[in-house]
Write a protein that holds these residues in place. Structure first.
Motif, PDB file in Angstrom:
ATOM      1  N   TRP A   1      -6.935   4.992  -0.466  1.00  0.00           N
ATOM      2  CA  TRP A   1      -7.829   4.093  -1.210  1.00  0.00           C
ATOM      3  C   TRP A   1      -8.516   4.835  -2.346  1.00  0.00           C
ATOM      4  O   TRP A   1      -9.015   4.216  -3.271  1.00  0.00           O
ATOM      5  CB  TRP A   1      -8.878   3.467  -0.273  1.00  0.00           C
ATOM      6  CG  TRP A   1      -8.272   2.715   0.857  1.00  0.00           C
ATOM      7  CD1 TRP A   1      -8.537   2.866   2.183  1.00  0.00           C
ATOM      8  CD2 TRP A   1      -7.263   1.698   0.778  1.00  0.00           C
ATOM      9  NE1 TRP A   1      -7.754   2.014   2.934  1.00  0.00           N
ATOM     10  CE2 TRP A   1      -6.973   1.285   2.087  1.00  0.00           C
ATOM     11  CE3 TRP A   1      -6.575   1.086  -0.280  1.00  0.00           C
ATOM     12  CZ2 TRP A   1      -6.028   0.300   2.382  1.00  0.00           C
ATOM     13  CZ3 TRP A   1      -5.619   0.117   0.002  1.00  0.00           C
ATOM     14  CH2 TRP A   1      -5.362  -0.267   1.304  1.00  0.00           C
ATOM     15  N   GLY A   2      -8.554   6.160  -2.275  1.00  0.00           N
ATOM     16  CA  GLY A   2      -9.198   6.942  -3.316  1.00  0.00           C
ATOM     17  C   GLY A   2     -10.640   7.257  -2.963  1.00  0.00           C
ATOM     18  O   GLY A   2     -11.092   7.054  -1.830  1.00  0.00           O
ATOM     19  N   ALA A   3     -11.365   7.785  -3.935  1.00  0.00           N
ATOM     20  CA  ALA A   3     -12.766   8.153  -3.764  1.00  0.00           C
ATOM     21  C   ALA A   3     -13.485   7.873  -5.074  1.00  0.00           C
ATOM     22  O   ALA A   3     -12.850   7.613  -6.102  1.00  0.00           O
ATOM     23  CB  ALA A   3     -12.880   9.631  -3.389  1.00  0.00           C
TER      24      ALA A   3
ATOM     25  N   GLY B   1     -16.783  -0.434   1.962  1.00  0.00           N
ATOM     26  CA  GLY B   1     -15.946  -0.051   3.077  1.00  0.00           C
ATOM     27  C   GLY B   1     -15.632   1.426   3.166  1.00  0.00           C
ATOM     28  O   GLY B   1     -15.304   1.917   4.249  1.00  0.00           O
ATOM     29  N   PHE B   2     -15.750   2.147   2.034  1.00  0.00           N
ATOM     30  CA  PHE B   2     -15.308   3.538   2.046  1.00  0.00           C
ATOM     31  C   PHE B   2     -16.315   4.498   1.416  1.00  0.00           C
ATOM     32  O   PHE B   2     -16.634   5.515   2.008  1.00  0.00           O
ATOM     33  CB  PHE B   2     -13.937   3.661   1.375  1.00  0.00           C
ATOM     34  CG  PHE B   2     -12.880   2.962   2.174  1.00  0.00           C
ATOM     35  CD1 PHE B   2     -12.264   3.597   3.238  1.00  0.00           C
ATOM     36  CD2 PHE B   2     -12.540   1.650   1.897  1.00  0.00           C
ATOM     37  CE1 PHE B   2     -11.316   2.944   4.007  1.00  0.00           C
ATOM     38  CE2 PHE B   2     -11.591   0.982   2.669  1.00  0.00           C
ATOM     39  CZ  PHE B   2     -10.984   1.636   3.720  1.00  0.00           C
ATOM     40  N   ALA B   3     -16.809   4.201   0.210  1.00  0.00           N
ATOM     41  CA  ALA B   3     -17.721   5.132  -0.449  1.00  0.00           C
ATOM     42  C   ALA B   3     -19.002   5.329   0.360  1.00  0.00           C
ATOM     43  O   ALA B   3     -19.629   6.387   0.311  1.00  0.00           O
ATOM     44  CB  ALA B   3     -18.052   4.646  -1.863  1.00  0.00           C
ATOM     45  N   ASN B   4     -19.427   4.295   1.099  1.00  0.00           N
ATOM     46  CA  ASN B   4     -20.458   4.450   2.135  1.00  0.00           C
ATOM     47  C   ASN B   4     -19.989   3.652   3.330  1.00  0.00           C
ATOM     48  O   ASN B   4     -20.514   2.597   3.629  1.00  0.00           O
ATOM     49  CB  ASN B   4     -21.832   3.969   1.669  1.00  0.00           C
ATOM     50  CG  ASN B   4     -22.867   4.030   2.787  1.00  0.00           C
ATOM     51  OD1 ASN B   4     -22.666   4.700   3.796  1.00  0.00           O
ATOM     52  ND2 ASN B   4     -23.963   3.327   2.627  1.00  0.00           N
ATOM     53  N   GLN B   5     -18.968   4.186   3.980  1.00  0.00           N
ATOM     54  CA  GLN B   5     -18.303   3.400   5.014  1.00  0.00           C
ATOM     55  C   GLN B   5     -19.067   3.385   6.326  1.00  0.00           C
ATOM     56  O   GLN B   5     -19.094   2.384   7.011  1.00  0.00           O
ATOM     57  CB  GLN B   5     -16.898   3.945   5.234  1.00  0.00           C
ATOM     58  CG  GLN B   5     -15.971   2.920   5.832  1.00  0.00           C
ATOM     59  CD  GLN B   5     -15.446   3.312   7.180  1.00  0.00           C
ATOM     60  OE1 GLN B   5     -16.032   4.100   7.914  1.00  0.00           O
ATOM     61  NE2 GLN B   5     -14.333   2.724   7.517  1.00  0.00           N
TER      62      GLN B   5
END
Length: 359
Positions: free
Chosen positions: A227-229, A275-279
């Protein structure tokens, strides 16, 4: 996790106990760390990584136990925690995930919890890796143009859980993916893949490192993208844990008719951040006094700044930011906010593709 790293960190924690000794002591008490998921997914990996380190760093070195309360895409556990807001003495903490944030962002009627009332003390970024069986994975060449006409089965917790990100991404790539809804956690989706009942899957970084990398090593799975960052300017870049894999944005840019700007992209990015950067976030209840919040903040800062932590964390969680204090508060604010346009696009898509409405 590497045993040497664990014992080294434990020694550092024990030596540094004096830094939080002046705070309210939890000596002789048991801290319940509640996770609203099953034991087989990334949240379990995350919680069990932090528990021994936090136990040593908190004042009084309390016993810490992880409790699992799965159900309804994690909303059951979050609703339960909302009902425990009077237990702010430091003996109860709650760890959410993107699957908990998404129903909140979408106005899901099952949601009876209010993020603005909770007190975040740790915000953990993470990533995720999409992978295929070898027969499909060997055909991946950087775009999905030659693979989009395949029929895919995907074990899913539901379209309004963290699986919203992959399902939307698959749609943007023009893929035909039939989700098999109802799995309890991403770990169960992985087991479907292993049994040949699904031919596409993704796992968050911690679960991927622990459970999928061995499949890749044995030639049973092929990773195709992450998904990347986010970089410091808010741009999507390659995942630092998997720098050799392209990000979804790169694959989208290379795939015909996949949008990387406009409302569809904005909607994708909004949920990617949540969902991911502050999952994953650790919260104290709203009644926690400042001295308890401060004790947790100091303990977490002590853990994440300890010599050897970054190496140990990378093995289990990946190379991602672990934010506390004001940074955790800001990250949580960003992860629980969405523009009306992006929200409406996702609501319309969920209704059109899956017959799901939020009323």
């Amino acid at each position: 996790m590497n045993y040497h790293h664990t014992t080294a960190l434990a020694a550092i924690m024990a030596a540094a106990m004096g830094t939080t000794a002046g705070a309210q002591s939890l000596e002789g008490k048991t801290v319940e760390y509640v996770i609203p998921f099953s034991e087989s997914g990334g949240s379990s990996q995350w919680a069990n990584f932090y528990v021994p380190l936090l136990s040593k760093a908190l004042p009084g070195a309390p016993t810490m136990v992880v409790r699992y309360r799965p159900g309804a895409g994690s909303t059951e556990g979050a609703n339960w925690f909302q009902g425990q807001q009077d237990k702010g003495d430091g003996t109860l903490i709650f760890g959410d995930s993107g699957s908990t944030k998404f129903p909140y962002l979408l106005g899901d009627p099952r949601v009876r919890y209010e993020y603005k009332e909770w007190k975040p003390v740790l915000a953990s970024a993470t990533g995720g890796v999409v992978y295929l069986p070898p027969d499909l994975g060997e055909r991946f060449d950087g775009d999905m143009d030659d693979l989009k006409d395949e029929a895919y089965l995907y074990g899913s917790q539901g379209a309004t859980t963290l699986d919203l990100v992959p399902l939307l991404a698959f749609k943007m790539l023009g893929m035909t993916v039939d989700p098999v809804f109802g799995v309890e956690g991403r770990g169960d989706g992985r087991l479907m893949f292993e049994r040949g009942e699904a031919n596409i899957d993704y796992q968050t970084s911690s679960a991927y490192l622990a459970n999928v990398q061995p499949l890749v090593d044995d030639g049973l799975a092929v990773p195709i993208f992450t998904w990347g960052a986010l970089d410091n300017d808010g741009n999507i870049v390659r995942d630092p844990t998997f720098p050799d894999l392209p990000s979804f944005k790169e694959v989208c840019e290379a795939t015909a008719d996949c949008p990387t700007e406009g409302v569809v992209w904005d909607a994708y990015k909004a949920f990617f951040v949540a969902g991911f950067a502050n999952q994953k976030t650790i919260f104290l209840p709203s009644s926690a006094p400042q001295e308890v919040v401060d004790a947790y903040t100091a303990a977490i800062e002590q853990v994440v700044n300890a010599e050897g932590f970054a190496e140990s964390a990378e093995e289990v969680l990946g190379a991602y930011p672990q934010m506390t204090g004001a940074a955790a508060i800001e990250a949580t604010e960003q992860a629980t906010t969405i523009t009306p346009e992006a929200k409406q696009y996702v609501l319309d898509w969920l209704k059109e593709d899956y017959g799901i409405t939020m009323d």
